[in-house]
Design an enzyme around this catalytic site. Structure first.
Site, mmCIF file in Angstrom:
data_model
loop_
_atom_site.group_PDB
_atom_site.id
_atom_site.type_symbol
_atom_site.label_atom_id
_atom_site.label_comp_id
_atom_site.label_asym_id
_atom_site.label_seq_id
_atom_site.Cartn_x
_atom_site.Cartn_y
_atom_site.Cartn_z
ATOM 1 N N CYS A 29 -0.089 8.296 -4.682
ATOM 2 C CA CYS A 29 0.267 8.296 -5.671
ATOM 3 C C CYS A 29 -0.391 9.015 -6.857
ATOM 4 C CB CYS A 29 0.083 6.843 -6.054
ATOM 5 S SG CYS A 29 0.619 5.165 -4.498
ATOM 6 N N LEU A 35 0.643 -0.935 0.421
ATOM 7 C CA LEU A 35 -0.325 -0.159 0.014
ATOM 8 C C LEU A 35 0.575 1.202 -0.219
ATOM 9 C CD1 LEU A 35 -3.481 0.674 1.358
ATOM 10 C CD2 LEU A 35 -1.459 2.379 2.296
ATOM 11 N N TYR A 73 10.093 22.304 7.218
ATOM 12 C CA TYR A 73 9.575 21.554 6.350
ATOM 13 C C TYR A 73 10.802 19.826 6.455
ATOM 14 C CZ TYR A 73 10.372 17.855 2.751
ATOM 15 O OH TYR A 73 11.027 16.503 2.170
ATOM 16 N N SER A 131 0.880 11.997 -8.004
ATOM 17 C CA SER A 131 1.830 11.965 -8.883
ATOM 18 C C SER A 131 3.571 11.747 -8.297
ATOM 19 C CB SER A 131 1.820 13.695 -8.765
ATOM 20 O OG SER A 131 2.122 14.056 -7.370
ATOM 21 N N GLY A 132 4.189 12.085 -9.321
ATOM 22 C CA GLY A 132 5.709 11.785 -8.519
ATOM 23 C C GLY A 132 6.500 11.042 -7.849
HETATM 24 P P1 NAD Z 1 4.721 15.931 -5.123
HETATM 25 O O1 NAD Z 1 4.067 16.461 -4.241
HETATM 26 O O2 NAD Z 1 4.784 15.126 -6.479
HETATM 27 O O3 NAD Z 1 4.166 14.009 -4.844
HETATM 28 C C1 NAD Z 1 3.716 13.893 -2.848
HETATM 29 C C2 NAD Z 1 1.943 13.238 -3.140
HETATM 30 O O4 NAD Z 1 0.918 13.422 -1.944
HETATM 31 C C3 NAD Z 1 1.154 14.104 -4.066
HETATM 32 O O5 NAD Z 1 0.372 13.510 -5.217
HETATM 33 C C4 NAD Z 1 0.237 14.414 -2.476
HETATM 34 O O6 NAD Z 1 -1.620 15.079 -3.199
HETATM 35 C C5 NAD Z 1 0.308 13.781 -1.707
HETATM 36 N N1 NAD Z 1 -0.550 14.325 -0.922
HETATM 37 C C6 NAD Z 1 -0.682 15.423 -0.027
HETATM 38 N N2 NAD Z 1 -1.594 14.918 1.180
HETATM 39 C C7 NAD Z 1 -1.017 14.336 1.246
HETATM 40 C C8 NAD Z 1 -2.749 14.054 1.848
HETATM 41 N N3 NAD Z 1 -2.999 14.529 3.740
HETATM 42 N N4 NAD Z 1 -3.386 12.500 2.123
HETATM 43 C C9 NAD Z 1 -2.915 11.478 1.140
HETATM 44 N N5 NAD Z 1 -1.661 12.031 -0.193
HETATM 45 C C10 NAD Z 1 -1.288 13.318 0.006
HETATM 46 O O7 NAD Z 1 5.854 15.675 -4.463
HETATM 47 P P2 NAD Z 1 7.410 14.075 -3.806
HETATM 48 O O8 NAD Z 1 8.720 14.411 -4.320
HETATM 49 O O9 NAD Z 1 6.929 12.966 -5.760
HETATM 50 O O10 NAD Z 1 7.004 13.910 -3.108
HETATM 51 C C11 NAD Z 1 6.720 12.307 -2.677
HETATM 52 C C12 NAD Z 1 7.885 12.406 -1.053
HETATM 53 O O11 NAD Z 1 9.026 12.412 -1.003
HETATM 54 C C13 NAD Z 1 6.835 13.551 0.326
HETATM 55 O O12 NAD Z 1 7.308 12.812 1.771
HETATM 56 C C14 NAD Z 1 8.311 14.183 -0.280
HETATM 57 O O13 NAD Z 1 8.904 15.410 1.359
HETATM 58 C C15 NAD Z 1 9.899 13.738 -0.012
HETATM 59 N N6 NAD Z 1 10.937 13.905 -0.960
HETATM 60 C C16 NAD Z 1 10.872 14.927 -1.830
HETATM 61 C C17 NAD Z 1 12.107 15.574 -2.592
HETATM 62 C C18 NAD Z 1 11.977 16.846 -3.930
HETATM 63 O O14 NAD Z 1 13.151 16.636 -4.404
HETATM 64 N N7 NAD Z 1 11.002 16.270 -4.536
HETATM 65 C C19 NAD Z 1 12.918 15.033 -2.400
HETATM 66 C C20 NAD Z 1 13.093 14.041 -0.931
HETATM 67 C C21 NAD Z 1 12.419 14.174 -0.252
#
Ligand code: NAD
Length: 313
Positions: free
Chosen positions: A10, A6, A153, A12-13
Site C-alpha cells: 500500500c 487487509l 512477469y 504506492s500505486g
Molecule cells: P507499484 O510499484 O506502485 O505498487 C506495488 C507495491 O507492491 C509497491 O508499494 C511495492 O512496495 C509493493 N511490494 C513489492 N514487493 C513487496 C513485498 N515483498 N512485500 C510487500 N509489498 C511489496 O505498482 P502498481 O502498478 O500499483 O502494482 C500493483 C499490482 O498491480 C501489482 O501486482 C502489479 O503486477 C499489478 N498490475 C500493474 C499494472 C500496471 O500497469 N501498473 C498492470 C496490471 C497489473
C-alpha cells in the site's frame, strides 16, 4: 458490522488507492489494514487518507516474501479475523531473457506468485472456519495473454491465474469467494520503476538484434500504449470496490475494454497461431501505431470477442 480488509503493497500505486477509497467509504463499511514492507514509506498513504487514518485505516508492516512477516502481521490482526484479503503487492520485470539471471527471475516469482500463495495459506484456514471471506488477487491482462519482453512477469501472473482457478473450486464449498482483477496498463510507479531499470540495463548476453528490437521497437510502442490506453490507479481501485461490493462477484475482471479482443484471440483459434501472428504484426509491422491498431481491432471484432469488462463507474 465493519468488514476487515487487509491489503498488501500500500505504499504506492493501486494498493494505496484501494486502501484510501475503502477507508473513506461514505458508510464506513470497512476497516482497512493497509500493509507495506517499510512503514517509513507511509507518508503518501497517510496524507491521502486524511481523517480516515487512525479511524477506518490502520497500518501494519508486511513483506509478502517472508513467512515470518506474514505470520506476525496476521497475528496482529484482532482475532486474526480478515473478511477481505487483497493481494496487490507485485513487481515487474522487463527485457531480453538472455540478460536476466535466474536469480532475478526467482525474485519476481517470490513476490508475484509465492507472495500471494503465502498470504492465502495464512488467511484461508480462518476464512474456512467461518465459512465466509473474499480473496482478491491483482492479476493483469498479462495473466491471460503473453506479451513480448515481459516473459517472466507474464509467467508469474499466469502461474497465479492457474493457482486461483484451481483453488476457487474448493473455496466455493466453504462460501469463500475468489476474484482476480486484470488491468491493462496503469499509470503508477510500476512503469516508472521498470523504465528506470531498463535504462540502467546493459543487456549482457543478448545479441545486438535482440537489444535493438527491445529498445527501438518494443519500448517506444510500449510507452505509446501506456500513454494512450493507460488507466489510473483510481480507476482500478474503483473496479476493485465494485467487485468487493457485488452480490455475485465475478471470478475474472478485465478493466480495460481495449484489451478484450487481444485476450479473446487465443480462444478464437485453438492453434495459437492467431495470437502469435497478431502480436508479431502489432509489434514489427505497426509498432509506432500500435495503440491505434488496437483501437481499430476493437471496433472491427465481433461482439463475442469484445468481452465484458468491469468499469470503474
Ligand atoms: P507499484 O510499484 O506502485 O505498487 C506495488 C507495491 O507492491 C509497491 O508499494 C511495492 O512496495 C509493493 N511490494 C513489492 N514487493 C513487496 C513485498 N515483498 N512485500 C510487500 N509489498 C511489496 O505498482 P502498481 O502498478 O500499483 O502494482 C500493483 C499490482 O498491480 C501489482 O501486482 C502489479 O503486477 C499489478 N498490475 C500493474 C499494472 C500496471 O500497469 N501498473 C498492470 C496490471 C497489473
Amino acid at each position: 458490522g465493519q468488514k476487515v480488509v487487509l491489503i498488501t503493497g500500500c505504499s504506492s500505486g493501486i494498493g494505496l488507492r484501494i486502501a484510501v477509497i475503502l477507508a473513506k467509504d461514505e458508510k464506513s463499511r470497512y476497516h482497512v489494514i493497509a500493509t507495506m514492507r517499510d512503514l517509513k514509506k507511509k507518508d503518501k498513504l497517510v496524507e491521502a487518507a486524511g481523517d480516515a487514518y487512525g479511524k477506518t485505516l490502520t497500518l501494519l508492516p508486511l513483506d509478502v516474501c517472508s513467512d515470518e512477516s506474514v505470520r506476525q502481521c496476521v497475528n496482529n490482526v484482532k482475532d486474526r479475523h480478515i473478511d477481505i484479503l487483497i493481494n496487490n503487492a507485485g513487481v515487474g520485470l522487463l527485457g531480453p531473457v538472455e540478460s536476466i539471471s535466474i536469480e532475478e527471475m526467482k525474485k519476481v516469482f517470490e513476490t508475484n506468485f509465492f507472495g500471494v500463495v503465502r498470504m492465502i495459506k495464512e488467511v484461508m484456514p480462518d476464512m474456512k472456519k467461518r465459512r465466509s471471506g473474499h480473496i482478491i488477487v491483482m492479476s493483469s491482462v498479462m495473466g491471460l495473454q503473453g506479451v513480448v519482453f515481459n516473459d517472466v512477469y507474464t509467467a508469474s501472473k499466469f502461474a497465479m491465474e492457474g493457482f486461483c482457478e484451481s483453488l476457487a473450486v474448493q473455496l466455493m464449498k466453504f462460501n469463500i469467494r475468489l476474484s482476480m482483477i486484470e488491468p491493462g496498463p496503469v499509470h503508477t510507479e510500476f512503469e516508472t520503476k521498470m523504465m528506470e531499470d531498463v535504462a540502467k540495463m546493459e543487456y549482457p548476453g543478448a545479441d545486438a538484434d535482440t537489444v535493438r528490437y527491445f529498445k527501438d521497437v518494443y519500448l517506444p510502442s510500449s510507452i505509446d500504449i501506456f500513454e494512450a490506453m493507460g488507466q489510473t490507479p483510481d480507476d482500478i481501485a474503483k473496479c476493485t470496490k465494485k467487485v468487493i461490493e457485488s452480490n455475485n462477484p465475478r471470478f475474472r475482471n478485465l478493466t480495460n475494454n481495449l484489451y478484450t479482443p487481444i485476450v479473446a484471440l487465443k480462444y478464437a483459434d485453438e492453434t495459437g497461431g492467431l495470437s502469435v501472428n497478431t502480436f508479431y504484426n502489432l509489434l514489427f509491422n505497426f509498432g509506432p501505431l500500435m495503440h491505434i491498431t488496437m483501437s481499430i481491432l476493437k471496433c472491427l471484432t465481433c461482439s463475442c470477442l469484445r468481452r465484458r469488462t468491469i468499469s470503474p463507474n
